[in-house]
Write a protein that holds these residues in place. Structure first.
Motif, PDB file in Angstrom:
ATOM      1  N   UNK A   3      -4.612  -0.550 -13.741  1.00 45.16           N
ATOM      2  CA  UNK A   3      -5.763  -1.223 -14.336  1.00 45.16           C
ATOM      3  C   UNK A   3      -6.922  -1.312 -13.345  1.00 45.16           C
ATOM      4  N   UNK A   4      -6.625  -1.427 -12.062  1.00 45.08           N
ATOM      5  CA  UNK A   4      -7.670  -1.562 -11.049  1.00 45.08           C
ATOM      6  C   UNK A   4      -7.386  -0.604  -9.887  1.00 45.08           C
ATOM      7  N   UNK A   5      -8.183   0.444  -9.809  1.00 43.41           N
ATOM      8  CA  UNK A   5      -8.028   1.392  -8.705  1.00 43.41           C
ATOM      9  C   UNK A   5      -8.343   0.729  -7.368  1.00 43.41           C
ATOM     10  N   UNK A   6      -9.326  -0.172  -7.357  1.00 44.26           N
ATOM     11  CA  UNK A   6      -9.704  -0.856  -6.120  1.00 44.26           C
ATOM     12  C   UNK A   6      -8.526  -1.656  -5.571  1.00 44.26           C
ATOM     13  N   UNK A   7      -7.874  -2.426  -6.429  1.00 43.86           N
ATOM     14  CA  UNK A   7      -6.731  -3.231  -5.984  1.00 43.86           C
ATOM     15  C   UNK A   7      -5.572  -2.342  -5.548  1.00 43.86           C
ATOM     16  N   UNK A   8      -5.340  -1.262  -6.264  1.00 38.89           N
ATOM     17  CA  UNK A   8      -4.236  -0.366  -5.927  1.00 38.89           C
ATOM     18  C   UNK A   8      -4.430   0.248  -4.541  1.00 38.89           C
ATOM     19  N   UNK A   9      -5.619   0.785  -4.289  1.00 44.40           N
ATOM     20  CA  UNK A   9      -5.890   1.438  -3.007  1.00 44.40           C
ATOM     21  C   UNK A   9      -5.928   0.416  -1.868  1.00 44.40           C
ATOM     22  N   UNK A  10      -6.537  -0.756  -2.100  1.00 44.25           N
ATOM     23  CA  UNK A  10      -6.579  -1.756  -1.030  1.00 44.25           C
ATOM     24  C   UNK A  10      -5.189  -2.304  -0.742  1.00 44.25           C
ATOM     25  N   UNK A  49       1.195  -8.886   6.136  1.00 47.60           N
ATOM     26  CA  UNK A  49       0.213  -7.970   5.563  1.00 47.60           C
ATOM     27  C   UNK A  49       0.869  -7.008   4.573  1.00 47.60           C
ATOM     28  N   UNK A  50       2.084  -6.572   4.866  1.00 46.85           N
ATOM     29  CA  UNK A  50       2.819  -5.716   3.926  1.00 46.85           C
ATOM     30  C   UNK A  50       3.095  -6.488   2.638  1.00 46.85           C
ATOM     31  N   UNK A  51       3.497  -7.738   2.760  1.00 48.29           N
ATOM     32  CA  UNK A  51       3.765  -8.576   1.580  1.00 48.29           C
ATOM     33  C   UNK A  51       2.494  -8.775   0.763  1.00 48.29           C
ATOM     34  N   UNK A  52       1.389  -9.081   1.442  1.00 46.81           N
ATOM     35  CA  UNK A  52       0.116  -9.247   0.744  1.00 46.81           C
ATOM     36  C   UNK A  52      -0.281  -7.951   0.038  1.00 46.81           C
ATOM     37  N   UNK A  53      -0.115  -6.819   0.721  1.00 48.70           N
ATOM     38  CA  UNK A  53      -0.438  -5.531   0.108  1.00 48.70           C
ATOM     39  C   UNK A  53       0.416  -5.236  -1.107  1.00 48.70           C
ATOM     40  N   UNK A  54       1.708  -5.598  -1.034  1.00 53.36           N
ATOM     41  CA  UNK A  54       2.594  -5.389  -2.187  1.00 53.36           C
ATOM     42  C   UNK A  54       2.135  -6.236  -3.372  1.00 53.36           C
ATOM     43  N   UNK A  55       1.717  -7.484  -3.107  1.00 54.41           N
ATOM     44  CA  UNK A  55       1.236  -8.344  -4.190  1.00 54.41           C
ATOM     45  C   UNK A  55      -0.045  -7.800  -4.818  1.00 54.41           C
ATOM     46  N   UNK A  56      -0.954  -7.341  -3.985  1.00 60.60           N
ATOM     47  CA  UNK A  56      -2.211  -6.788  -4.493  1.00 60.60           C
ATOM     48  C   UNK A  56      -1.941  -5.507  -5.284  1.00 60.60           C
ATOM     49  N   UNK A  77     -12.817   1.012 -11.427  1.00 57.09           N
ATOM     50  CA  UNK A  77     -12.874   2.261 -10.668  1.00 57.09           C
ATOM     51  C   UNK A  77     -13.419   2.038  -9.256  1.00 57.09           C
ATOM     52  N   UNK A  78     -13.029   2.925  -8.361  1.00 56.74           N
ATOM     53  CA  UNK A  78     -13.555   2.912  -7.000  1.00 56.74           C
ATOM     54  C   UNK A  78     -14.915   3.593  -7.021  1.00 56.74           C
ATOM     55  N   UNK A  79     -15.900   2.937  -6.452  1.00 58.52           N
ATOM     56  CA  UNK A  79     -17.253   3.490  -6.407  1.00 58.52           C
ATOM     57  C   UNK A  79     -17.415   4.473  -5.265  1.00 58.52           C
ATOM     58  N   UNK A  80     -18.631   4.896  -5.078  1.00 58.60           N
ATOM     59  CA  UNK A  80     -18.955   5.830  -3.990  1.00 58.60           C
ATOM     60  C   UNK A  80     -18.851   5.103  -2.653  1.00 58.60           C
ATOM     61  N   UNK A  81     -18.595   5.866  -1.617  1.00 54.26           N
ATOM     62  CA  UNK A  81     -18.503   5.290  -0.276  1.00 54.26           C
ATOM     63  C   UNK A  81     -19.902   4.913   0.196  1.00 54.26           C
ATOM     64  N   UNK A  82     -20.051   3.707   0.696  1.00 51.36           N
ATOM     65  CA  UNK A  82     -21.332   3.223   1.213  1.00 51.36           C
ATOM     66  C   UNK A  82     -21.479   3.715   2.653  1.00 51.36           C
ATOM     67  N   UNK A  83     -22.079   4.878   2.808  1.00 54.37           N
ATOM     68  CA  UNK A  83     -22.163   5.516   4.113  1.00 54.37           C
ATOM     69  C   UNK A  83     -23.071   4.774   5.078  1.00 54.37           C
TER      70      UNK A  83
END
Length: 162
Positions: A4-11, A50-57, A71-77
């Motif tokens: 549902x959330x690419x941002x949450x998945x990748x982070x 941090x691993x536990x927090x990442x698993x929850x996210x 969706x994940x937006x463009x990289x803010x260069x």
């Protein structure tokens, strides 16, 4: 099951990777236990947290979200370049680059360089705002690190010291 959330998945994956790396690196040191902590205890526990927090996210990224997903937006260069560059500039100004013949400019100049360069990461940055912030941070850093903690490192540029 769809993401549902690419941002949450990748982070979440990023948190798990960084946390796992810290925990893995800490096992080379004596970990000890809560009553007698070794040098590896804190980074190991922090890595596991941090691993536990990442698993929850990551897990929460599969919950239902807005239509089409987050969706994940463009990289803010621009911010990426200025923030990373400001940190590199801070290190170079604080301790110098002896291999290139560049002497240390000290804490005060390094803080001004860091804040002014990092300020340009934002669109519409004003030099006056950065200088005011740098002055406040320089005074606070000098008081905290040099006066209160008695840390020994260059504060002023080589041509102003003694």
């Amino acid at each position: 099951m769809a993401i549902a959330s690419q941002k949450d998945f990748v982070s979440g994956l990023m948190f798990m990777t960084v946390g796992g790396s810290f925990a893995w690196g800490a096992v080379d040191y004596e970990i000890g236990e809560a009553a007698r902590m070794g040098p590896g205890y804190f980074p190991f526990m922090l890595g596991l947290l941090l691993v536990l927090l990442g698993a929850l996210v990551t897990f929460n990224s599969f919950k239902s979200g807005p239509p089409g997903g987050d969706k994940i937006g463009a990289i803010a260069w621009r911010p990426l370049a200025f923030i990373l560059g400001a940190n590199l500039l801070f290190g170079a100004l604080l301790v110098g680059l002896p291999s290139l013949g560049i002497p240390a400019f000290g804490l005060i100049v390094a803080i001004y360089g860091l804040v002014i360069m990092a300020g340009y990461a934002r669109e519409g940055a004003k030099l006056k705002e950065s200088v005011i912030l740098a002055t406040i941070l320089a005074i606070g850093s000098y008081l905290a690190f040099v006066k209160m903690l008695n840390l020994q490192f260059p504060v002023l540029p080589w041509f102003l010291a003694n």
